[in-house]
Scaffold this motif. Sequence first.
Motif, PDB file in Angstrom:
ATOM      1  N   LEU A   1       0.898  -1.099  -0.184  1.00  9.22           N
ATOM      2  CA  LEU A   1       0.077   0.034   0.001  1.00  9.22           C
ATOM      3  C   LEU A   1       0.840   1.348   0.134  1.00  9.22           C
ATOM      4  O   LEU A   1       0.651   2.188  -0.775  1.00  9.22           O
ATOM      5  N   ARG A   2       1.830   1.352   0.853  1.00 10.24           N
ATOM      6  CA  ARG A   2       2.758   2.292   1.030  1.00 10.24           C
ATOM      7  C   ARG A   2       3.543   2.661  -0.300  1.00 10.24           C
ATOM      8  O   ARG A   2       3.628   3.739  -0.895  1.00 10.24           O
ATOM      9  N   ARG A   3       3.815   1.341  -0.847  1.00  8.06           N
ATOM     10  CA  ARG A   3       4.596   1.710  -2.230  1.00  8.06           C
ATOM     11  C   ARG A   3       3.843   2.171  -3.320  1.00  8.06           C
ATOM     12  O   ARG A   3       4.143   2.946  -4.051  1.00  8.06           O
ATOM     13  N   ALA A   4       2.526   1.603  -3.533  1.00  6.11           N
ATOM     14  CA  ALA A   4       1.674   2.108  -4.509  1.00  6.11           C
ATOM     15  C   ALA A   4       1.439   3.591  -4.492  1.00  6.11           C
ATOM     16  O   ALA A   4       1.350   4.364  -5.404  1.00  6.11           O
TER      17      ALA A   4
ATOM     18  N   ARG B   1      -6.103  -0.469   9.583  1.00  5.46           N
ATOM     19  CA  ARG B   1      -5.928   0.940   9.839  1.00  5.46           C
ATOM     20  C   ARG B   1      -5.364   2.036   8.945  1.00  5.46           C
ATOM     21  O   ARG B   1      -5.787   2.785   8.640  1.00  5.46           O
ATOM     22  N   LEU B   2      -3.907   1.291   8.465  1.00 11.50           N
ATOM     23  CA  LEU B   2      -3.340   1.958   7.373  1.00 11.50           C
ATOM     24  C   LEU B   2      -4.468   2.279   6.163  1.00 11.50           C
ATOM     25  O   LEU B   2      -4.420   3.573   5.542  1.00 11.50           O
ATOM     26  N   ALA B   3      -5.025   1.175   5.624  1.00  8.63           N
ATOM     27  CA  ALA B   3      -5.750   1.553   4.490  1.00  8.63           C
ATOM     28  C   ALA B   3      -6.963   2.370   4.716  1.00  8.63           C
ATOM     29  O   ALA B   3      -7.314   3.265   3.754  1.00  8.63           O
ATOM     30  N   LEU B   4      -7.674   2.340   6.152  1.00  8.09           N
ATOM     31  CA  LEU B   4      -8.849   3.261   6.331  1.00  8.09           C
ATOM     32  C   LEU B   4      -7.960   4.864   6.267  1.00  8.09           C
ATOM     33  O   LEU B   4      -8.734   5.735   5.910  1.00  8.09           O
ATOM     34  N   GLU B   5      -6.865   4.894   7.032  1.00  8.15           N
ATOM     35  CA  GLU B   5      -6.283   6.215   7.030  1.00  8.15           C
ATOM     36  C   GLU B   5      -6.074   6.826   5.571  1.00  8.15           C
ATOM     37  O   GLU B   5      -6.248   8.073   5.437  1.00  8.15           O
ATOM     38  N   ALA B   6      -5.539   5.929   4.827  1.00  9.07           N
ATOM     39  CA  ALA B   6      -5.241   6.480   3.842  1.00  9.07           C
ATOM     40  C   ALA B   6      -6.408   6.695   2.671  1.00  9.07           C
ATOM     41  O   ALA B   6      -6.307   7.455   1.605  1.00  9.07           O
ATOM     42  N   GLY B   7      -7.651   5.807   3.006  1.00 17.17           N
ATOM     43  CA  GLY B   7      -8.747   6.137   2.024  1.00 17.17           C
ATOM     44  C   GLY B   7      -8.723   5.252   0.867  1.00 17.17           C
ATOM     45  O   GLY B   7      -9.015   5.824   0.085  1.00 17.17           O
ATOM     46  N   VAL B   8      -8.246   4.030   1.052  1.00 14.92           N
ATOM     47  CA  VAL B   8      -8.149   3.222  -0.012  1.00 14.92           C
ATOM     48  C   VAL B   8      -9.602   3.210  -0.808  1.00 14.92           C
ATOM     49  O   VAL B   8     -10.652   3.065   0.004  1.00 14.92           O
ATOM     50  N   GLY B   9      -9.859   3.107  -1.958  1.00 11.67           N
ATOM     51  CA  GLY B   9     -11.126   2.833  -2.629  1.00 11.67           C
ATOM     52  C   GLY B   9     -11.979   1.579  -2.208  1.00 11.67           C
ATOM     53  O   GLY B   9     -13.127   1.707  -2.027  1.00 11.67           O
ATOM     54  N   GLN B  10     -11.265   0.423  -1.897  1.00 17.00           N
ATOM     55  CA  GLN B  10     -12.198  -0.723  -1.643  1.00 17.00           C
ATOM     56  C   GLN B  10     -11.047  -1.746  -0.875  1.00 17.00           C
ATOM     57  O   GLN B  10      -9.963  -1.802  -1.116  1.00 17.00           O
TER      58      GLN B  10
END
Length: 444
Positions: free
Chosen positions: A110-113, A136-145
């Motif tokens: 996720l961080r790389r992308a 948590r990281l995904a939600l903080e970043a606001g990933v699409g899905q």
Amino acid sequence: MPHPAALPLDPDPTFAELIAVRPHLSMHAMDGLLMEGVPLNAVADAVGTPAWVLSAGSIRGRLRALQLALAEAALPARVHYAVKANDHLAVLRLVAERGAGADVVSGGELRRALLGGITADRIVFSGVGKAEWELRLALEAGVGQINVESAEELAMLSEIAHAMGRTARVALRINPDVDAGTHAKITTGRADNKFGIAYGSAAALYAHAAALPGIEPVGLALHIGSQILSMAPFRAAYARVAELVRGLRAAGLPVHTVDCGGGLGIGYRDEPAASPAAFAGAIRATLGGMDLQLAVEPGRWLVGTAGLLLASAVLVKTTGARRFVVLDAAMNDLLRPAMYDAWHGIVPVSAADAARPVAPCDVVGPVCESGDTFARGRALPPLGHNARLAILDAGAYGSVMSSTYNARPLAAEVMVDGDRWSVIRARQPLEALWAGETIPDWLA
Ligand code: LLP
């Protein structure tokens, strides 16, 4: 195992045949093997071997071809590049430039992308065991899905999202129980694989998800395996998902999106590669016209053929009846032959070498395991000390699966684009191998 002197029943493709079907490669009488406009000898002279070399033009061209095939089939589909195939930041930048999103399976990916320039709304987070910190990281970043793979994960995500005051857009990954007809280690869509939610319990879990705090179910996802060359398993799996979509909608549950996964195979030897038009056709026949936003997650098909592993012969030794070419590259660099008995084309870099008569030999690395074998009984010319070879189709699941086993540093990586080329990762210095290690005081 065939005797090395035996005539193969199904002869391997020749060097010329291997090169002819890889448009980014060509053999120049003086300069030897070229990638796009760059002589691989020049790369090896500058950075040494082993070295990974990637064609930017090939990756761009294939992404464009896939996007075009989806558009021509009138499918509202976005390509989410499967980062695991090759997670180098320069590769991610290339796909980001063409508007592709990413499929990631860890906090690191996720961080790389994001670093590669893929915006969070275009990132899908897949994976069978996402840790709390990763969610948590995904939600903080606001990933699409977020593609959820179990009831247990759904409960965990709901709790985390609710506590953070966020809503997770969730697709349920379905296990369609379809055999993809690929290598057992890379098949993922059979009921006895660890992946996804059992087809029979998906509808109830979807309804449950709609009632959970912090969760918005938006659709379904599936991925049935990798290196799939026939369209039949895709069609069977997508038909099952289409049926599920209809059932959910009939029950009044909104389904906006289906993530069709990746898995498109490439022609490593002489097998015909999966065609993007046929893939788009399989999606259209099953999921087309359903008012769904679609996604596909190819990794290998986009970057596999674009890369090769450049190696040098350390020596050639003969034991009994077998001739062994021992390379400076090994299974710690390219694991696929050892792990999946994968066949990779091997081509001399020098045009003179490529023109000499061939004889069968085993191509091996220096690691202390018999599995450290790139090819057995492969037809190669006599090779002198330091003769260079290119191991083809190593752009996907190549450098990403490397290790430093036998204290071998990670190889250099180079990207070629037209006539220019750059080192995109320096060879790992030996000191880096132990830089993070400490000897406890009590051993002093
Ligand atoms: N989406 C999901 C959820 C996946 O698990 C994978 C690959 C992909 C997409 C991309 O699949 P592709 O289009 O690249 O086939 N190391 C193995 C391949 C492992 C594939 C794992 N999952 C190999 O070297 O053959």
